[in-house]
Design an enzyme around this catalytic site. Structure first.
Site, PDB file in Angstrom:
ATOM      1  CB  CYS A  28      -0.923   0.004   1.205  1.00  0.00           C
ATOM      2  SG  CYS A  28      -2.074  -1.386   1.233  1.00  0.00           S
ATOM      3  CB  THR A  29       4.096   2.060   1.629  1.00  0.00           C
ATOM      4  OG1 THR A  29       3.617   1.863   2.963  1.00  0.00           O
ATOM      5  CG2 THR A  29       5.103   3.198   1.606  1.00  0.00           C
TER       6      THR A  29
END
Length: 220
Positions: free
Chosen positions: A43-44
């Protein structure tokens, strides 16, 4: 959420302050994308790459809105990590992240199985991407497992296709289409009308079946 469904209006707390979705959206398109949790590696990378491409979305009149089932302070700390990991993000982090630690919005937007909303393992599967048109309709949905990161170029390609087909009304984009390459003319358009609509050229493909339904053009 089925394609063509109206996204309900909602209020939310975000890293850019409170929003009322309809008012915030205005006459723009929107990419609303959810994530399992803050401080997760895939997700980062996603939030970072989407931030890097923010100007490409802006050129297409698209607003970005992220969602994660964590508190706002957690989001703020995570944004600092994202900016550190993706130093090519220009300026401040460009779009809001919704705080939804109760998962109420995730349930309302059909991003989470309501029966398991209080199961932490199930809650971690929130991972949806909705492309929403200015009339608040769900135009395209992508659902990903936690193991597979999204492709920003594919999101932009889908937006280009949706906006082009909305503008021309009588075309669709084929497999692997990219802007500038051939589009398909819908079978409902007669040959006579096709040549009027696309005076710079229509290509017709002869099929063994005798049904000559494949017509293409780059005149758009």
């Amino acid at each position: 959420m089925r394609l063509g469904a109206t996204i309900p209006d909602f209020s939310a707390k975000t890293t850019h302050g409170p929003i009322q979705f309809y008012d915030w959206l205005g006459d723009s398109w929107c990419v609303l994308f959810s994530h399992p949790a803050d401080f997760t590696p895939v997700c980062t990378t996603e939030l970072g790459r989407i931030a890097v491409h923010q100007q490409e979305f802006k050129k297409r009149n698209v607003k970005l809105l992220a969602h994660s089932c964590d508190k706002l302070q957690s989001h703020t700390d995570w944004v600092n990590d994202i900016k550190s990991y993706c130093p090519d993000i220009p300026g401040d982090f460009p779009y809001p992240i919704i705080g939804d630690d109760t998962r109420e919005l995730a349930i309302r937007l059909d991003m989470l199985d309501e029966a398991n909303q209080n199961n932490p393992d199930t809650a971690m599967t929130v991972r949806s991407l909705y492309i929403i048109s200015p009339d608040k309709k769900l135009r395209l949905a992508m659902l990903y497992p936690t193991s597979t990161g999204r492709n920003v170029d594919e999101i932009l390609r889908c937006i280009d296709s949706l906006q082009l087909c909305d503008r021309l009304k009588v075309v669709a984009t084929p497999a692997n289409w990219t802007p500038g390459t051939k589009v398909m003319i819908l079978p409902s358009v007669t040959d006579e009308d096709a040549h009027k609509l696309f005076p710079k050229g229509v290509d017709k493909v002869t099929m063994p079946s005798g049904h000559n339904y494949v017509r293409t053009t780059t005149d758009y």
